[in-house]
Design an enzyme around this catalytic site. Structure first.
Site, PDB file in Angstrom:
ATOM      1  N   ARG A 214       0.849  -1.176   0.000  1.00  0.00           N
ATOM      2  CA  ARG A 214       0.000   0.000   0.000  1.00  0.00           C
ATOM      3  C   ARG A 214       0.893   1.237   0.000  1.00  0.00           C
ATOM      4  NH1 ARG A 214      -3.366  -2.938  -1.532  1.00  0.00           N
ATOM      5  NH2 ARG A 214      -5.450  -3.348  -0.655  1.00  0.00           N
TER       6      ARG A 214
ATOM      7  N   GLU B  12      -2.224   7.962  -5.118  1.00  0.00           N
ATOM      8  CA  GLU B  12      -3.017   7.269  -6.143  1.00  0.00           C
ATOM      9  C   GLU B  12      -4.511   7.554  -5.990  1.00  0.00           C
ATOM     10  OE1 GLU B  12      -3.754   2.760  -4.984  1.00  0.00           O
ATOM     11  OE2 GLU B  12      -1.593   3.180  -4.942  1.00  0.00           O
TER      12      GLU B  12
ATOM     13  N   HIS C 211      -0.751   0.535  -9.756  1.00  0.00           N
ATOM     14  CA  HIS C 211      -1.436  -0.364  -8.816  1.00  0.00           C
ATOM     15  C   HIS C 211      -2.087  -1.529  -9.565  1.00  0.00           C
ATOM     16  CE1 HIS C 211      -3.630  -0.584  -4.672  1.00  0.00           C
ATOM     17  NE2 HIS C 211      -3.278  -1.785  -5.127  1.00  0.00           N
TER      18      HIS C 211
END
Length: 310
Positions: free
Chosen positions: A230, A259, A277
Site C-alpha cells: 500500500r 493514487e 497499482h
C-alpha cells in the site's frame, strides 16, 4: 428474487455480467454513484463488494440496514470498518490467496527493472545509444533481499528470490513458524543488512510510513525499495529526498500515497519505475478474485459460511 449486491469498485462488463447471473447488481464505482446508490437503494442491499483501497465506512454500514456481508476483492481490507461491521453482525470476507502469485511476479519484475535500469536502457536504445556509453547496472543474483511482511505474498516473493540464489531476510511483528529465512525484529536493522527491500505488508494506520527516512538511508546509495503493498507504507517525500540526494539508489512502486494520481515528485527520476497499482491484476488473477467472491457469497447465503472470512 435475487439478493441485491452493491459493487463499489470498477469492474469489467464481463465480470459484472458473471456476477449479475446470481445477484441484482448495483454498480457504483464513482463517489457520486456510490453516494446516490446508498441513498436511493441502501435499504435493499444485502451484500457489498469493495476492495481495500475503496473500503466501506461505518456510516455507510449504518445506512445499509439489510447488509449481511461485506467482501473485499483481493486480500486487502484496511479501509473496511471491520469493527462497525462486526458490531452490526455483518460478516467481512476477502480474496486472500487469489492473486498472490501475480503480485509476487510483479514485485520481482519491478525489482529487476529498477536495479537493472531496464526502462532507461530501453529509452536509450531507442535513441541510438549503445552500451559503451552507458554505465553498467548491478544485478540481483546472490544479493540480500529483505521482505517487509512475510505473509502469503511475501512467501511467494521469497520463493522467487531463492531462484536467484539471494539471501533472504524478513521483518514481521514476530517470527513466522516453519521458515528458515533470517528474522529481523527491527526494520532499520534489516535495511542495514539488505541490498534491496520489497514491501509486502498490509496497509493501515499501524504501518503508515513504516518505511521512512531512516530505513531508506540505511538501505544505502546502491539500495532499491519495491512497494507492492500500500502506498501509505512508504514515506513518499522521504523516498524522493533519498533518491535525489543519492542516499538511495532506486525504487519500483506499484502503489503510492497519491493514487490514483501519480506521485508528481518522482516522475522526473529515472531511478524510479512506476506502475498503476496493477501488480495483482492479470486475466487469471482477476477471474480468481471474482470466483472467490462468488464462493464467499454462496457460502454465506447458504448458511455454510464465507470461504475466507476476515
Amino acid at each position: 428474487m435475487q439478493p441485491t449486491l452493491l459493487i463499489l469498485i470498477a469492474m469489467t462488463p464481463d465480470n459484472v455480467a458473471q456476477i449479475a447471473q446470481h445477484f441484482h447488481v448495483i454498480h457504483a464505482p464513482t463517489r457520486a454513484e456510490r453516494d446516490a446508490a446508498i441513498a436511493q437503494n441502501g435499504h435493499n442491499v444485502r451484500i457489498v463488494l469493495t476492495n481495500g483501497s475503496t473500503g466501506l465506512t461505518g456510516a455507510e454500514i449504518a445506512a445499509l440496514p439489510k447488509l449481511e456481508l461485506a467482501c473485499a476483492l483481493g486480500a486487502g481490507y484496511e479501509n473496511i470498518d471491520v469493527e462497525a461491521a462486526r458490531a452490526r453482525g455483518v460478516v467481512v470476507a476477502n480474496g486472500a490467496g487469489t492473486n498472490d502469485a501475480c503480485v509476487a511476479d510483479h514485485a520481482f519484475g519491478l525489482l529487476l527493472a529498477a536495479v537493472r535500469g531496464i526502462p532507461k536502457l530501453d529509452r536509450a536504445t531507442r535513441k541510438g545509444v549503445w552500451r559503451d556509453d552507458i554505465p553498467l547496472q548491478p544485478g540481483v543474483y546472490g544479493k540480500r533481499l529483505g521482505i517487509v511482511g512475510l505473509g502469503t505474498i511475501g512467501l511467494q516473493i521469497a520463493r522467487r528470490a531463492a531462484g536467484f540464489d539471494m539471501q533472504i531476510g524478513y521483518h514481521n511483528r514476530k517470527p513466522r513458524n516453519g521458515v528458515s529465512y533470517q528474522y529481523f525484529g527491527a526494520l532499520k536493522e534489516m535495511a542495514e543488512w539488505a541490498d534491496f527491500l520489497i514491501v509486502a505488508t498490509p496497509g493501515g494506520a499501524q504501518t503508515k510510513h513504516l518505511v521512512n527516512q531512516s530505513v531508506l538511508e540505511a538501505l544505502g546509495p546502491t539500495g532499491c525499495v519495491v512497494n507492492i503493498a500500500r502506498g501509505s507504507v512508504v514515506d513518499t517525500a522521504a523516498l524522493e529526498a533519498a533518491i535525489r540526494t543519492g542516499k538511495l539508489g532506486s525504487a519500483g512502486l506499484d502503489v503510492y500515497e497519491s493514487e490514483p494520481k501519480p506521485p508528481v515528485g518522482l516522475l522526473d527520476l529515472e531511478q524510479v519505475v512506476l506502475t498503476p497499482h496493477i501488480a495483482g491484476w492479470s486475466p487469471e488473477s482477476v477471474q480468481a478474485t471474482v470466483d472467490r467472491f462468488l464462493d464467499n457469497a454462496r457460502g454465506h447465503l447458504s448458511g455454510t459460511g464465507a470461504v475466507s472470512p476476515v
